[in-house]
Design an enzyme around this catalytic site. Structure first.
Site, PDB file in Angstrom:
ATOM      1  N   LYS A 194       0.651  -1.206   0.001  1.00 12.69           N
ATOM      2  CA  LYS A 194       0.020  -0.122  -0.081  1.00 12.69           C
ATOM      3  C   LYS A 194       0.870   1.328   0.036  1.00 12.69           C
ATOM      4  O   LYS A 194       1.691   1.291   0.791  1.00 12.69           O
ATOM      5  CB  LYS A 194      -0.855  -0.088   1.211  1.00 12.69           C
ATOM      6  CG  LYS A 194      -1.919   1.060   1.346  1.00 12.69           C
ATOM      7  CD  LYS A 194      -3.049   0.708   2.474  1.00 12.69           C
ATOM      8  CE  LYS A 194      -4.103   1.841   2.578  1.00 12.69           C
ATOM      9  NZ  LYS A 194      -4.756   1.650   3.961  1.00 12.69           N
ATOM     10  N   SER A 241      -9.479   1.300   2.847  1.00 14.34           N
ATOM     11  CA  SER A 241      -8.522   2.051   2.062  1.00 14.34           C
ATOM     12  C   SER A 241      -7.552   1.545   1.029  1.00 14.34           C
ATOM     13  O   SER A 241      -6.950   1.982   0.172  1.00 14.34           O
ATOM     14  CB  SER A 241      -8.327   3.394   2.734  1.00 14.34           C
ATOM     15  OG  SER A 241      -7.184   2.672   3.621  1.00 14.34           O
ATOM     16  N   SER A 258      -9.845  -0.933   7.256  1.00 17.82           N
ATOM     17  CA  SER A 258      -9.180  -0.863   5.742  1.00 17.82           C
ATOM     18  C   SER A 258      -8.100  -1.993   5.151  1.00 17.82           C
ATOM     19  O   SER A 258      -7.806  -1.998   4.078  1.00 17.82           O
ATOM     20  CB  SER A 258      -8.275   0.478   5.614  1.00 17.82           C
ATOM     21  OG  SER A 258      -9.162   1.580   5.790  1.00 17.82           O
TER      22      SER A 258
END
Length: 522
Positions: free
Chosen positions: A106, A181, A205
């Protein structure tokens, strides 16, 4: 723009490296596992370079073209060279636990060779001086950073849209979001653009993308994995962890990431809490005799919740069939919307933490949140309200309401711990999302339940529970995830429960939108 080397060229390199002829036969990376890759490397059926190149080819075919998933923010231009180094070092290839495991991280994890942008045009080119502590540990275990993943900008929201990377598409239904996310990581791992990946989880997330992409997502006990070098949101609620296609792979990544960091005081309690082998907990009969609390307040009751409830009922039946005892928990304290509204502390903590983080980036285009807001270089529809609220707080962590929220969080944490004791529970069970992941264009994924782990800091793992009924845009249906939440430091037990469920149900399916690439002409 990244330009992948052709597979034919990769075969020439194989010959130059002196690898056996069988290494030139196609290795199926689709649904590959860490154990399977290591077996193939040892047998000489594949080289590390060919493995990396195959993933790069899939990124070019499916992320930048074809369904255009937009899951990848940037490819590591050094990945092939790093893979070749593994091929020359047979000792490391044989001994490193994550030898030649190509990961997608990420883009809020600091990396030395790639900018860390949080998906924001305002931080394009922002280059950390060194890896995040967890990234350094993954590399030490042998993993390769294949790429940085797109995400919900600054990890603020649940649909994975950013000003720098655009909207990530769900590979199971290209009209829907991939959750958030960490949706770029979720879409990439689900579509077999990497062997595994990582995410961060302030409320939902890691587990939201796992739920929406038929994956395993593990939010570790807060303090088990260092947050040094991770772009922050909330010191009270942030945690990081793996996103994988199998429970065994999640255990392998956790083994590498877990443990104390001298530069992160929050990890001090993890000393002595990391078992020698998380893999040792992975037993097919781990659900036998387990007591699981089914939290009724975390199930929806409206028509839009019907498909998730149907899938979850099948999953609960499977848990019972595998030997678990289900205990119904009727407790309004778990009502997620109220917990979010009354206890979440993100807006109180974000500005101070984020400004401190920006000060550690040598070439950060902006030095504080105010500068980013003034630039206008961010996804305004998704972030404007949150940014305004965070920036308006002069000193959020000194406000009486902030202290009151921390007191309520502590009380809720004690309440959940007491429930575990009173009911003699091994884990709580509920759907991570009460409704299916939302269509692209919506800016919020409503009805998520991740706040329970976000506030308590207790570990939680999401595993595939099944699919909604197939539809015109979703040939397999839309994935639904089951969350298991355990006591602090109980990752081994949670992994065992999840593994037993995974082995009993075998619900993982690759998406139809990203099939195997045609084998190149010989």
């Amino acid at each position: 723009m990244f330009r992948p080397t052709s597979t034919r060229a990769a075969l020439v390199v194989l010959a130059a490296l002196g690898l056996p002829a069988q290494a030139q036969e196609r290795f199926a990376v689709e649904e590959a596992t860490i154990a399977g890759v290591h077996e193939a490397l040892t047998a000489g059926r594949i080289s590390c370079r060919t493995l990396v190149q195959t993933y790069l080819d899939r990124i070019a075919a499916y992320d930048q073209a074809g369904p255009k998933l937009a899951a990848i923010r940037a490819v590591n231009q050094q990945a092939l060279r790093q893979a070749e180094a593994f091929d020359r070092d047979s000792d490391r290839r044989a001994s490193a636990p994550l030898a030649c495991v190509p990961l997608v991280l990420k883009d809020n994890y600091n990396t030395a060779e790639l900018p860390t942008t949080g998906g924001s045009a305002s931080l394009a080119g922002a280059q950390p001086a060194q890896d995040a502590f967890a990234v350094a540990k993954l590399r030490a275990a042998g993993a390769l950073v294949l790429a940085k993943a797109n995400l919900q900008e600054f990890a603020q929201g649940g649909v994975s849209v950013s000003s720098l990377g655009g909207q990530v598409r769900n590979p199971y239904d290209l009209t829907r979001t991939p959750g958030g996310s960490s949706g770029g990581t979720g879409a990439a791992v689900a579509a077999n653009l990497a062997l595994a990946g990582t995410g961060s989880d302030t409320v939902n997330s890691i587990r939201s993308p796992a739920s929406a992409n038929n994956l395993v997502g593990l939010r570790a006990t807060q303090g088990l994995i260092s947050l040094s070098g991770i772009m922050p949101v909330s010191k009270t609620q942030d945690a990081i962890g793996p996103i994988t296609r199998t429970v065994a792979d999640a255990a392998a990544l956790l083994q590498a990431m877990a443990g104390p960091d001298p530069d992160d005081p929050l990890t001090a309690p993890s000393a002595g809490k990391v078992p020698e082998s998380y893999a040792a907990f992975l037993k097919p009969d781990a659900l036998k005799g387990a007591r699981l609390g089914v939290v009724k307040a975390l199930f929806g009751t409206k028509p839009e919740h019907a498909e998730v409830n149907r899938v979850m009922q099948q999953a609960l039946d499977a848990l019972e069939a595998a030997g678990a005892t289900l205990v119904t928990i009727e407790d309004p304290a778990f009502e997620a919307n109220r917990l979010n509204a009354e206890n979440d502390v993100q807006t109180y903590e974000f500005k101070a933490l984020f400004n401190q983080y920006l000060a550690t980036i040598p070439n950060a285009p902006h030095r504080d949140l105010a500068g980013i807001i003034a630039s206008g270089q961010y996804h305004k529809a998704a972030l404007e309200k949150f940014f305004a609220g965070a920036e308006a707080r002069q000193d959020g962590m000194a406000e009486p309401e902030y202290r009151a929220r921390l007191e309520r969080i502590a009380a809720f944490k004690a309440h959940v711990a007491a429930l575990f004791d009173a009911e003699r529970l091994d884990a709580l069970v509920y759907p991570l999302q009460k409704r299916l992941v939302v269509p692209i264009g919506e800016l919020n994924q409503a009805d998520r339940n991740g706040i329970v782990a976000g506030l308590t800091g207790f570990p939680a793992i999401d595993v595939p529970a099944g699919f909604s009924a197939p539809g015109e845009t979703a040939p397999l249906g839309v994935p639904v995830g089951l969350d298991l939440l355990g006591r602090p430091w109980s990752e081994g037990r949670l992994l065992g429960l999840a593994y037993a469920f995974e082995q009993a149900t075998r619900l993982r399916r690759p998406p139809a939108s990203t099939p195997p690439l045609p084998s190149p002409a010989r």
